[in-house]
Design an enzyme around this catalytic site. Sequence first.
Site, PDB file in Angstrom:
ATOM      1  N   ASP A   1       0.810  -1.218   0.000  1.00 37.97           N
ATOM      2  CA  ASP A   1       0.000   0.000   0.000  1.00 37.97           C
ATOM      3  C   ASP A   1       0.845   1.270   0.000  1.00 37.97           C
ATOM      4  OD1 ASP A   1       0.912  -0.553   2.580  1.00 37.97           O
ATOM      5  OD2 ASP A   1      -1.077  -0.956   3.376  1.00 37.97           O
TER       6      ASP A   1
ATOM      7  N   ASN B 201      -7.422  -3.113  14.315  1.00 35.07           N
ATOM      8  CA  ASN B 201      -8.806  -3.477  13.992  1.00 35.07           C
ATOM      9  C   ASN B 201      -8.880  -4.710  13.085  1.00 35.07           C
ATOM     10  OD1 ASN B 201      -7.876  -2.478  11.590  1.00 35.07           O
ATOM     11  ND2 ASN B 201      -9.357  -0.814  11.416  1.00 35.07           N
TER      12      ASN B 201
ATOM     13  N   HIS C   7      -7.166  -5.054  10.289  1.00 37.30           N
ATOM     14  CA  HIS C   7      -6.967  -4.789   8.860  1.00 37.30           C
ATOM     15  C   HIS C   7      -5.701  -5.462   8.343  1.00 37.30           C
ATOM     16  CE1 HIS C   7      -4.663  -0.689   9.478  1.00 37.30           C
ATOM     17  NE2 HIS C   7      -3.798  -1.686   9.394  1.00 37.30           N
TER      18      HIS C   7
ATOM     19  N   GLU D 257      -9.762  -2.117   5.410  1.00 37.18           N
ATOM     20  CA  GLU D 257     -10.379  -1.873   6.707  1.00 37.18           C
ATOM     21  C   GLU D 257     -11.606  -2.777   6.877  1.00 37.18           C
ATOM     22  OE1 GLU D 257      -8.673  -0.277   8.659  1.00 37.18           O
ATOM     23  OE2 GLU D 257      -7.956   1.663   7.944  1.00 37.18           O
TER      24      GLU D 257
END
Length: 243
Positions: free
Chosen positions: A72, A141, A143, A148
């Site tokens: 990313d 979380n 991810h 997400e």
Amino acid sequence: MRGNSVEILKFNNNEELSEKAAEVIINKINEKPKLTLGLATGSTPMQTYKNLVKAYKDGKVSFKEVITFNLDEYLGISPTNPNSYTYFMNEHLLHHVDIDENNVHIPTGVGENSEKECAQYERLIKEEGPIDLQILGMGLNGHIAFNEPGTPITARTHVVELDETTVQANSRFFNGEKELVPTHAITMGIGTIMEAKEILFLVQGEHKAEGLRKVLYGDVTEMIPASILQKHPNVTVLTDINL
Ligand code: F6R
């Protein structure tokens, strides 16, 4: 993890974890010098990259033919900006080894047309892939890359809006100033990541314990993106968390 194809390796600390991660990567490259290697940024792989640089300097591995694809990149930040993931990779690994820069692939966060950039990135992965070994970290979380919670498991490389928790977590790289963290990024999709032949899943730190337990032993759900790894045929989890 429920799948039989998943191995969990537990370490006492990040140092031991990173030593093993580097060893796996080095062995893979030595077996296949033209390895297609998926790379992650963040705190977790930093020591692993340090070990890879050392191994290169000690003559134990060469990156001459290795092809890399990063997961990313932030949108709106140029590759020369110290907060960009391109800069991170250069600083921590790429500028210190003998990799051919033509073999390095990181999405461009400042192109005119980010949708086009995503399509182009997918095309490159198809052409030069499949990714033999993907290094993967996990967000608080759950991810993976910047996928997400709620991201479809079929997603390909796409533009995302970062979760509030991710912006908060990543603000530590921006002197704690949340407002400076980009709100959007380009990320490989979960579908893209799942096509890697092998995944090295690095999860470090007790603060991720609850998340990792859900990922490994809970239901596979889009609300915890990393849980999809239960369905991947070849994942090795390297962690220092007591599960
Ligand atoms: C980084 C990436 C992220 C990180 C994750 C964990 O390229 O894709 O998913 O792997 O946010 O980050 P750290 O290692 O900083 O806890």
